[in-house]
Design a protein around this motif. Structure first.
Motif, PDB file in Angstrom:
ATOM      1  N   ASP A 124      11.780 -54.238 -23.933  1.00 44.78           N
ATOM      2  CA  ASP A 124      11.340 -52.946 -24.463  1.00 44.78           C
ATOM      3  C   ASP A 124      11.858 -51.775 -23.632  1.00 44.78           C
ATOM      4  OD1 ASP A 124      10.018 -54.242 -26.512  1.00 44.78           O
ATOM      5  OD2 ASP A 124       8.049 -54.107 -25.564  1.00 44.78           O
ATOM      6  N   GLU A 125      11.777 -51.887 -22.321  1.00 46.27           N
ATOM      7  CA  GLU A 125      12.232 -50.797 -21.455  1.00 46.27           C
ATOM      8  C   GLU A 125      13.753 -50.643 -21.516  1.00 46.27           C
ATOM      9  OE1 GLU A 125      12.197 -47.527 -19.035  1.00 46.27           O
ATOM     10  OE2 GLU A 125      10.593 -48.451 -20.181  1.00 46.27           O
ATOM     11  N   ILE A 126      14.488 -51.744 -21.574  1.00 49.63           N
ATOM     12  CA  ILE A 126      15.953 -51.678 -21.698  1.00 49.63           C
ATOM     13  C   ILE A 126      16.311 -50.964 -22.993  1.00 49.63           C
ATOM     14  CG2 ILE A 126      18.061 -53.042 -22.059  1.00 49.63           C
ATOM     15  CD1 ILE A 126      17.117 -53.192 -19.151  1.00 49.63           C
ATOM     16  N   LEU A 127      15.684 -51.370 -24.095  1.00 49.32           N
ATOM     17  CA  LEU A 127      15.992 -50.764 -25.391  1.00 49.32           C
ATOM     18  C   LEU A 127      15.608 -49.290 -25.439  1.00 49.32           C
ATOM     19  CD1 LEU A 127      14.990 -53.695 -27.759  1.00 49.32           C
ATOM     20  CD2 LEU A 127      17.307 -52.890 -27.201  1.00 49.32           C
ATOM     21  N   ARG A 128      14.489 -48.942 -24.857  1.00 48.85           N
ATOM     22  CA  ARG A 128      14.055 -47.539 -24.841  1.00 48.85           C
ATOM     23  C   ARG A 128      15.037 -46.680 -24.059  1.00 48.85           C
ATOM     24  NH1 ARG A 128      12.645 -43.968 -21.828  1.00 48.85           N
ATOM     25  NH2 ARG A 128      12.490 -45.264 -19.984  1.00 48.85           N
ATOM     26  N   ALA A 129      15.389 -47.109 -22.853  1.00 50.56           N
ATOM     27  CA  ALA A 129      16.261 -46.316 -21.987  1.00 50.56           C
ATOM     28  C   ALA A 129      17.658 -46.172 -22.583  1.00 50.56           C
ATOM     29  CB  ALA A 129      16.341 -46.949 -20.604  1.00 50.56           C
ATOM     30  N   THR A 130      18.186 -47.246 -23.122  1.00 48.29           N
ATOM     31  CA  THR A 130      19.550 -47.180 -23.641  1.00 48.29           C
ATOM     32  C   THR A 130      19.611 -46.430 -24.973  1.00 48.29           C
ATOM     33  OG1 THR A 130      19.353 -49.409 -24.599  1.00 48.29           O
ATOM     34  CG2 THR A 130      20.340 -49.229 -22.392  1.00 48.29           C
ATOM     35  N   ALA A 131      18.597 -46.584 -25.814  1.00 43.05           N
ATOM     36  CA  ALA A 131      18.566 -45.846 -27.083  1.00 43.05           C
ATOM     37  C   ALA A 131      18.461 -44.348 -26.823  1.00 43.05           C
ATOM     38  CB  ALA A 131      17.401 -46.325 -27.947  1.00 43.05           C
ATOM     39  N   LYS A 132      17.665 -43.967 -25.843  1.00 38.84           N
ATOM     40  CA  LYS A 132      17.524 -42.552 -25.491  1.00 38.84           C
ATOM     41  C   LYS A 132      18.877 -41.962 -25.089  1.00 38.84           C
ATOM     42  CE  LYS A 132      15.992 -41.436 -21.579  1.00 38.84           C
ATOM     43  NZ  LYS A 132      15.375 -41.402 -20.315  1.00 38.84           N
ATOM     44  N   ALA A 133      19.730 -42.796 -24.511  1.00 40.24           N
ATOM     45  CA  ALA A 133      21.061 -42.357 -24.091  1.00 40.24           C
ATOM     46  C   ALA A 133      22.099 -42.503 -25.207  1.00 40.24           C
ATOM     47  CB  ALA A 133      21.499 -43.147 -22.859  1.00 40.24           C
ATOM     48  N   GLY A 134      21.692 -43.026 -26.356  1.00 41.14           N
ATOM     49  CA  GLY A 134      22.598 -43.131 -27.492  1.00 41.14           C
ATOM     50  C   GLY A 134      23.320 -44.460 -27.632  1.00 41.14           C
ATOM     51  N   TYR A 135      22.815 -45.485 -26.957  1.00 42.66           N
ATOM     52  CA  TYR A 135      23.443 -46.811 -27.021  1.00 42.66           C
ATOM     53  C   TYR A 135      22.479 -47.803 -27.653  1.00 42.66           C
ATOM     54  CZ  TYR A 135      26.841 -44.865 -23.797  1.00 42.66           C
ATOM     55  OH  TYR A 135      27.800 -44.075 -23.217  1.00 42.66           O
ATOM     56  N   ASP A 136      22.993 -48.626 -28.565  1.00 38.81           N
ATOM     57  CA  ASP A 136      22.189 -49.662 -29.205  1.00 38.81           C
ATOM     58  C   ASP A 136      22.474 -50.994 -28.518  1.00 38.81           C
ATOM     59  OD1 ASP A 136      20.880 -51.489 -30.796  1.00 38.81           O
ATOM     60  OD2 ASP A 136      22.016 -51.037 -32.619  1.00 38.81           O
ATOM     61  N   MET A 137      21.540 -51.435 -27.708  1.00 39.05           N
ATOM     62  CA  MET A 137      21.691 -52.698 -26.980  1.00 39.05           C
ATOM     63  C   MET A 137      20.847 -53.804 -27.600  1.00 39.05           C
ATOM     64  SD  MET A 137      23.839 -52.358 -24.457  1.00 39.05           S
ATOM     65  CE  MET A 137      24.894 -51.113 -25.182  1.00 39.05           C
ATOM     66  N   SER A 138      20.407 -53.624 -28.856  1.00 41.23           N
ATOM     67  CA  SER A 138      19.509 -54.605 -29.476  1.00 41.23           C
ATOM     68  C   SER A 138      20.160 -55.979 -29.605  1.00 41.23           C
ATOM     69  CB  SER A 138      19.012 -54.099 -30.829  1.00 41.23           C
ATOM     70  OG  SER A 138      20.095 -53.836 -31.697  1.00 41.23           O
ATOM     71  N   GLY A 139      21.431 -56.048 -29.953  1.00 43.07           N
ATOM     72  CA  GLY A 139      22.108 -57.343 -30.047  1.00 43.07           C
ATOM     73  C   GLY A 139      22.197 -58.036 -28.698  1.00 43.07           C
ATOM     74  N   LEU A 140      22.537 -57.275 -27.659  1.00 44.98           N
ATOM     75  CA  LEU A 140      22.617 -57.821 -26.309  1.00 44.98           C
ATOM     76  C   LEU A 140      21.249 -58.288 -25.828  1.00 44.98           C
ATOM     77  CD1 LEU A 140      24.143 -58.359 -23.656  1.00 44.98           C
ATOM     78  CD2 LEU A 140      23.641 -55.979 -23.031  1.00 44.98           C
ATOM     79  N   VAL A 141      20.221 -57.480 -26.064  1.00 43.53           N
ATOM     80  CA  VAL A 141      18.875 -57.845 -25.628  1.00 43.53           C
ATOM     81  C   VAL A 141      18.409 -59.103 -26.349  1.00 43.53           C
ATOM     82  CG1 VAL A 141      16.449 -57.094 -25.721  1.00 43.53           C
ATOM     83  CG2 VAL A 141      18.198 -55.555 -24.793  1.00 43.53           C
TER      84      VAL A 141
END
Length: 148
Positions: A124-141
């Motif tokens: 959750d924290e990885i997705l929140r931080a990276t989405a806020k910066a404009g990156y979608d890391m959902s596949g990686l997570v």
């Protein structure tokens, strides 16, 4: 809070207070990064990836002359190794903060950060931080969660 002028001019994307990513920087950008309070530059881009790209040594020389810590952990696109992840993790731990990490687009740096911080921060924290910066890391997570 809106972007600062420096962030909008250089496309700096804040992941955490201590870690920002960006596309390729230029030697001329170093002074502005110092003025903005960055204390380290971490390059995740191999030399010669694109025509006209500044060599790491040129950026490093300017950064070191300005008093910044510098590390090079080059990752060829799609070729992330455990050794490179370990080196990136050590850089995050040892380098003075805040750190600016750069590659071609900022995505590689964001992926490295996500992988190396996943166990400590969680999905959750990885997705929140990276989405806020404009990156979608959902596949990686999702891949990282399956490995647990």
């Amino acid at each position: 809070m809106g972007q600062t002028l420096l962030e909008s001019l250089m496309d700096l994307r804040l992941i955490t207070q201590d870690f920002t990513v960006s596309p390729q920087i230029e030697v001329a950008d170093v002074a502005a990064l110092v003025d903005a309070g960055y204390r380290s530059i971490l390059c995740n881009r191999p030399d010669g990836e694109d025509y006209g790209q500044p060599a790491f040594d040129a950026v490093a020389a300017a950064a070191e002359a300005a008093g910044l810590a510098v590390r090079w952990v080059p990752i060829h696109s799609g070729q992330m190794t455990q050794a490179a992840l370990d080196e990136f993790r050590v850089a995050l731990e040892e380098m003075p903060k805040p750190i600016l990490a750069y590659c071609r687009s900022g995505t590689r740096c964001t992926m490295l950060w996500s992988i190396t911080r996943f166990e400590d921060l969680g999905a959750d924290e990885i997705l929140r931080a990276t989405a806020k910066a404009g990156y979608d890391m959902s596949g990686l997570v999702a891949q990282l969660e399956r490995r647990q």
